[in-house]
Scaffold this motif. Structure first.
Motif, PDB file in Angstrom:
ATOM      1  N   GLU A 180      41.906-118.623  -8.384  1.00 42.76           N
ATOM      2  CA  GLU A 180      43.650-118.692  -9.086  1.00 42.76           C
ATOM      3  C   GLU A 180      44.464-119.134  -7.521  1.00 42.76           C
ATOM      4  O   GLU A 180      44.106-118.521  -6.719  1.00 42.76           O
ATOM      5  N   LEU A 181      45.221-119.723  -8.601  1.00 40.68           N
ATOM      6  CA  LEU A 181      46.344-120.049  -7.232  1.00 40.68           C
ATOM      7  C   LEU A 181      47.077-119.399  -6.512  1.00 40.68           C
ATOM      8  O   LEU A 181      46.991-117.579  -6.752  1.00 40.68           O
ATOM      9  N   HIS A 182      47.512-119.310  -4.866  1.00 38.25           N
ATOM     10  CA  HIS A 182      48.408-118.087  -4.162  1.00 38.25           C
ATOM     11  C   HIS A 182      49.445-119.056  -5.131  1.00 38.25           C
ATOM     12  O   HIS A 182      49.693-119.944  -5.326  1.00 38.25           O
ATOM     13  N   PRO A 183      50.195-117.547  -4.792  1.00 41.92           N
ATOM     14  CA  PRO A 183      51.959-117.838  -5.296  1.00 41.92           C
ATOM     15  C   PRO A 183      52.710-119.065  -5.097  1.00 41.92           C
ATOM     16  O   PRO A 183      52.905-119.926  -5.608  1.00 41.92           O
ATOM     17  N   VAL A 184      52.437-119.421  -3.392  1.00 39.88           N
ATOM     18  CA  VAL A 184      53.247-120.508  -2.883  1.00 39.88           C
ATOM     19  C   VAL A 184      52.774-122.027  -3.906  1.00 39.88           C
ATOM     20  O   VAL A 184      53.204-122.703  -3.724  1.00 39.88           O
ATOM     21  N   GLN A 185      50.842-121.695  -3.944  1.00 39.78           N
ATOM     22  CA  GLN A 185      50.138-123.167  -4.877  1.00 39.78           C
ATOM     23  C   GLN A 185      50.978-122.968  -6.092  1.00 39.78           C
ATOM     24  O   GLN A 185      51.264-124.310  -6.465  1.00 39.78           O
TER      25      GLN A 185
END
Lengths: 777, 491
Positions: free
Chosen positions: B110-115
């Motif tokens: 799951e991507l980090h919010p910035v990603q």
């Protein structure tokens, strides 16, 4: 296969994605650092690294080379010079002239003279600095003026002619002539040139290359080693940017790595670091432009006489085609009426200049855009008025100076919409008022169009192949001859394949571009990636689909019209079945589920003898409006606002297309403004790293940046009636330069045509300001 | 031994040369003296230029600032491994799967919010600059709301050749005002305490690096080892390694010394420790010298401003350093220390010739003193590109004027105009005592032309530098008379 994949679990998921603006297929890999570039691939246990030693003379005979200190550097395993090349020493892509390693003579500072292989990248770099090379200097030719004066050319000149320009200019009410120049441009792909070669059994080589032209890398690697092409596989998953810089010039590091791999029997990687990359590889061609034009009081062109001289550097590389393209685009969007355009290909002692987004087109367009502005100032008309008056007509005034008719002309519509949406006329008035009361800061405004010819002008390159496999779980693999350098080609082709089979995008996997899957491919260049490879992929899909329809007719007793593919289902008359189930049925009934596909662009031809024909299948158009503020004390400026309307036909992927437009514009703006290549008097490139060569940063983005797509389907039979979008937006950046000149000209109440060459650095702008101020005294 | 946290793993580096760059270490290119692999295989962090100019190698460094864990970006390509001592290093590989509370963390992909924001805004094309941009956005996202820099400022050091930047701005703005809710924010107290145990406030000898715990220890060490290279921000020193391929066998770090990191506001002056970074300097300068503070936004990139120090900018004695002319115009002085001996000299006497200074062997710049008396300082930075560019000319002008419109005291200091940053003595003489008018301006300009003959180089010609410098003086006169004639405001 004895037992087919179980489809029960697969059928529950299968998300529908009808989204045209699909994300870049590698987006999730880019942001997590998992997208593999060549230097990220795990190294082998016996991995070697290459480095090369560069010439320090612009033109000289090599008297001797002493490698003692090179060999004394820890980790050095091999050293090669031109003498160690068993096959071809010259890797010129079209014409000879590009020695892989200098063969007795150097022709520019930064030319590779020898290469080393060492156990680490650092060791190779260090060792390569230690050779002692003795030179006998020869006279060097630096710059276009000197080359022209000494008749130093890499190829003969070429002339395009329509009507009698001399007479038309002579008879015209008004005449203007002038000279200007534009600088080159460093590609500054973020990933530098790199290749990695793994020797395999039986003399075969696997070449990982960051190249826009894997087939050419395959060919040149085979030729320098002296083996058949079938021994070499070139493999490109992705490039960290290309922009034309990896069309021909990615081949050298691949050839060097291959030679060293063959010599040592070990895998060799060659990553050229930034400064060596900037010193040794070619850039966009600098040009010198001279022109004389005749026009009437309404600003309408009666005739033009244009002389273009492009700086090829030391060898032809792609210069012939690049200068030709500059000549083809010296009309940009305008009907030249009577025209003579001559193009020279100058040989100078610098790196061999090469393809760069626009491929000469931008240089060709500059001069006519300058002419439009200068006519406006001579006649007192607004530059936009002059531009609109001179646009190609719809039914008449529509033949180019190379005798192609401009069909389906959308320029009037594009400009009409943009002048309205950007409030051009209101802002023009506001700017005049502002300039009246602002002694130091001056604003400028310009609207410039772009009309860019789509097709390789080398006719045989307008072909492409693809290979599509459908597997028994209903998943699909697509491979084609185009390379991915960030432009979104892979996702666009995947969308085409998904659409052809009526399946979701998730079913389609694009794999790396390899010469053993699709052979004899053209470079991914000339904006043609999607036009060519998309059509080839469609062809492969349609071949498989035709077989599937025939199977359905026979097996399910339906008519051809009753078979359709959509939403991951196959409709067979009344009946409907999941795509994967249908594929399994076809497999069990021994239907071939794999096909190659092919495409070649129709209609195009150009006869160089008569300088006439139809080199372009169609034109992609666009326009931009830029507003700038210039500081007349220092020559600094800011781009305040940009509005763009760009013609992409029926967009395959609006998000990806917008990315090309915005990115192209900013790159074009960089060429027009801050990206300045500077050489010293000995021919050494001084702007050889990002501390001295300045591409735009995020802080240069205009604070107001309105970008819209002009989405009228392409009347030509391109893939889903889309249009190519890679290069054309680059030239939208011209409006920034024109706006800067407009602002400076305001100092003379729009009477004087400022002499501001490209790039319009603060220094050039201040020089123009100073000269206008002096003239006013 | 150099010790740091790589994400949450303690790394102890014993046998890797001190002049190994963080990037080489991460990408598995570091050479070690022992057979066992001492480097990582984190290839997400890219090499774009190896000179700290493109940002493809941007990583994030976490370090204590008071009771807070501060996350700053850094160019891994020119950062030397010992500079990580006592810090936490985060790279693009560390971010995915950290956005949800631990007990709920089942999806590493799951991507980090910035990603995610970058993906959602179509923020990557070729993807090569993207890991660096992810890390710059991560650091921006972790800035406390009161300290949020401008998005453009935060990303100015990340070159992208594909996108044209618009999607990056959109992605960054979509994150604005969001309090970070990721593993790194949640675990900050634990990370801080782990870092504090590492740091152990004692001198640490690494492999070719010495990390003194106190200024006394540093001063002594330097007297005994005058050949040691001082590593402060390392934004210039790193280039010796990566561009000149020099071997640095003896390094001494100063960033760990508390007394070189402090800023004191005294009665009539600011006293600034030489290892204070540009970034930490900005708030206090904003209070006293807003023009100086605004110029700092254009000094290097955010990555450089996070690491580079005021003392380093002076000590390098580059003719094109951005702070020396400003400090000259403010009559700054330097505390130089050699062993136990301290002396104070005006900055005006510090620069002797190209890259030659008043510093004696074993001596170092301890503190910079800037008088806070009333001033009319204006700073003009002129460069080819607005952001992250070295000055063609930097003019710092500070005139004192009387009520009757006369110049009572003049400071005109210029960078990029001579072999050293220097004051325009002749021009200052002309100005002093003269009325603030066109006649004086003309004479002052003539004086500038008389006393400077700048060089022509890759950035500009001699003529341009001279004309522009004269025009900047004209601008100062116009601005004093209340005319607003600047587009390139630094802020």
């Amino acid at each position: 296969m004895r037992k087919l994949p179980d489809l029960a679990s697969e059928q529950q998921q299968s998300p529908k994605s009808g989204n045209r603006s699909a994300k870049h297929d590698s987006a999730h890999l880019h942001v997590t650092g998992k997208a593999l570039y060549i230097d990220d691939r795990p190294e082998m246990a016996n991995q070697l690294h290459a480095g090369f030693g560069l010439s320090t003379e612009a033109h000289a005979d090599i008297v001797s080379i002493n490698f003692e200190e090179v060999w004394n550097t820890p980790g050095v395993i091999a050293v090669i010079t031109a003498d160690d090349i068993p096959g071809h020493k010259d890797i010129g892509p079209v014409f000879p002239g590009d020695m892989l390693l200098a063969d007795g003579r150097v022709d520019y500072i930064g030319q590779p003279v020898f290469a080393v292989a060492a156990t680490s990248h650092k060791a190779a770099k260090l060792a390569a600095r230690k050779a002692v090379i003795e030179y006998r200097p020869l006279d060097a030719i630096l710059g276009i003026d000197q080359a022209m004066a000494q008749n130093s050319f890499v190829r003969p000149d070429h002339t395009m002619k329509k009507g009698d320009a001399g007479q038309a200019i002579g008879n015209a009410d008004h005449r203007l002539s002038g000279q200007m120049s534009n600088g080159g441009q460093e590609h500054f792909y973020l990933e530098g040139q790199i290749a990695s070669v793994i020797p395999l059994e039986d003399g075969q080589l696997h070449v990982y290359t960051s190249s826009q032209h894997p087939s050419e890398v395959q060919k040149l690697v085979a030729e320098v080693i002296g083996i058949p092409l079938n021994k070499v596989v070139a493999d490109v998953r992705r490039m960290g940017g290309g922009f034309g810089g990896k069309e021909t010039q990615a081949a050298a590091p691949a050839c060097i790595a291959a030679l060293l791999a063959v010599k040592t029997g070990r895998p060799v990687k060659f990553r050229i670091d930034r400064q060596q990359d900037m010193l040794s590889t070619g850039k966009r061609h600098p040009f010198r432009h001279r022109y004389t034009v005749g026009f009437d009081q309404q600003g309408l062109l009666a005739g033009v006489d244009i002389e273009l001289a492009g700086d090829a550097g030391h060898s032809p590389d792609l210069t012939d085609a690049i200068v030709d393209r500059a000549m083809f685009h010296s009309d940009n969007a305008y009907y030249l009426n009577n025209a003579t355009v001559i193009g020279h290909r100058c040989r100078t002692n610098t790196a061999s200049n090469t393809a760069f987004r626009g491929f000469g087109g931008p240089q060709g367009m500059l001069v006519i855009e300058r002419i439009m502005d200068d006519i406006a100032r001579s006649t007192g008309l607004d530059p936009l008025e002059v531009r609109k008056r001179n646009l190609y007509g719809i039914t008449d005034r529509n033949t180019t100076h190379y005798h192609q008719r401009v069909e389906h002309n959308v320029l009037h519509e594009v400009i009409g919409q943009l002048e309205e949406s950007s409030d051009y006329w209101q802002r023009r008035e506001a700017i005049r008022a502002y300039n009246q009361q602002s002694p130091v800061l001056k604003k400028g405004l310009a609207l410039t169009p772009v009309k860019f010819g789509i097709s390789f002008t080398a006719k045989h390159l307008n072909q492409a192949g693809a290979l599509v496999h459908v597997y028994t779980d209903g998943s699909i693999q697509i491979n084609h001859g185009g390379t991915e350098m960030g432009q979104g080609l892979y996702i666009k082709v995947a969308q085409i394949v998904a659409n052809e089979f009526g399946v979701s995008l998730e079913r389609v996997q694009v794999t790396s571009t390899r010469t053993d899957k699709v052979p004899n491919t053209s470079p991914t260049a000339a904006s043609s990636g999607t036009d060519l490879n998309g059509k080839a992929a469609q062809d492969a899909c349609q071949k498989i689909r035709d077989r599937l329809v025939d199977f359905a007719i026979e097996h399910y007793g339906v008519s051809g019209q009753e078979v359709s593919f959509h939403d991951d289902e196959v409709r067979l008359g009344e009946r409907q079945m999941p795509f994967a189930d249908f594929i399994q049925a076809a497999y069990l009934n021994r239907i071939s589920l794999s096909s190659s596909g092919f495409y070649s662009t129709p209609e195009i031809h150009y006869d160089r003898e008569t300088a006439s024909g139809r080199p372009f299948y169609y034109f992609a158009c666009g326009a931009s409006v830029s507003e700038v503020t210039v500081d007349t004390l220092t020559g600094e400026y800011k781009v305040d606002r940009v509005d763009i309307l760009h013609d992409v036909g029926h967009s395959l992927n609006p998000a990806i297309d917008r990315g090309q437009i915005e990115g192209g514009f900013i790159q074009g703006m960089g060429w027009m403004t801050t990206e300045e290549l500077v050489w010293d008097d000995s021919g050494r490139l001084l702007s050889n790293n990002p501390a001295t060569y300045k591409i735009p940063t995020i802080e240069d983005m205009p604070p107001v940046f309105n970008v819209e797509l002009f989405q009228q389907p392409n009347p030509k039979h391109t893939i889903y009636h889309s249009k190519a979008v890679g290069e054309p937006p680059f030239m939208l950046g011209m409006s920034v330069w024109c706006a800067i000149r407009d602002a400076v000209s305001s100092l003379s109440d729009y009477q004087v045509n400022p002499q501001i060459d490209v790039p319009a650095t603060p220094e050039r702008v201040l020089t123009a300001v100073t000269s206008i101020k002096k003239a006013a005294l | 031994m150099i010790r740091f946290l790589l994400n949450d793993r303690l790394i102890e580096v014993e046998d890797t040369a001190s002049d190994t760059t963080v990037l080489d270490y991460l990408r598995g290119n570091a050479e070690t003296s022992s057979a066992k692999p001492a480097t990582e295989q984190r290839t997400g962090t890219k090499e774009g230029c190896c000179s700290g100019d493109c940002g493809a190698c941007t990583v994030v460094v976490g370090e204590p600032e008071g009771d807070r864990l501060k996350y700053n970006t850094m160019n891994a390509c020119i950062a030397l491994l010992p500079s990580l001592h006592g810090k936490q290093l985060l790279t693009v590989e560390d971010l995915a799967g950290t956005a949800h509370p631990q007990d709920n963390q089942n999806n590493k992909s799951e991507l980090h919010p910035v990603q995610q924001a970058l993906v959602d805004h179509h923020g990557s094309q070729c993807g090569f600059c993207t890991p660096g941009i992810v890390m710059s956005l991560f650091a921006l996202h972790h800035e406390p709301p009161e300290n949020q820099p401008d998005v453009l400022e935060a990303l100015g050091g990340n070159l992208c050749r594909c996108t044209g930047y618009r999607p990056l701005v959109d992605a960054a703005e979509s994150l604005a005002n969001g309090q970070p809710d990721d593993k790194f924010f949640r675990n900050r107290a634990e990370t801080l305490s782990r870092l504090q145990t590492i740091e152990q406030r004692g001198s640490v000898s690494g492999y070719g690096a010495f990390i003194p715990a106190s200024e006394d220890e540093f001063a002594r060490y330097l007297v005994e080892n005058p050949d040691a290279r001082i590593l402060a921000g390392g934004t210039d020193l790193g280039l010796d390694v990566t561009q000149q391929l020099k071997k640095i066998n003896k390094l001494v770090l100063v960033k760990s010394i508390p007394s070189l990191q402090t800023i004191h506001e005294e009665d009539n002056e600011l006293v600034i420790g030489s290892a204070v970074t540009y970034r930490s300097l900005k708030p206090i300068l904003t209070k006293y010298f807003p023009e100086f503070a605004q110029m700092l936004d254009r000094l290097g990139s955010q990555q450089i401003r996070n690491q580079g120090t005021l003392g380093g900018n002076i000590g390098n004695a580059s003719p094109i350093g951005d702070t020396p002319p400003v400090l000259l115009a403010l009559d700054a002085s330097l505390d130089l220390r050699h062993g136990d001996t301290l002396r104070n000299i005006p900055l005006n006497r510090f620069f002797l010739d190209y890259k030659k200074t008043e510093l004696k062997s074993g001596e170092y710049i301890a503190r910079i003193r800037i008088p806070t008396t009333p001033h009319q300082l204006k700073v003009y930075k002129l460069s080819k590109r607005y952001g992250d560019d070295i000055s063609t000319v930097l003019a710092a002008i500070n005139l004192e004027t009387s009520d009757d419109g006369h110049i009572t005291r003049a400071r005109v200091a210029l960078g990029g105009m001579a072999a050293i940053p220097r004051r325009a003595d002749l021009c200052e003489q002309i100005l002093t005592g003269s009325p603030l008018n066109q006649e004086t301006l003309s004479q002052a300009k003539a004086a500038l032309c008389q006393e400077f003959s700048p060089m022509s180089d890759v950035r500009a010609s001699s003529e341009y530098r001279l004309v522009a410098a004269c025009n900047l003086l004209e601008r100062y006169f116009m601005e004093l008379s209340g005319q607003n004639v600047r587009i390139i405001c630094h802020a």
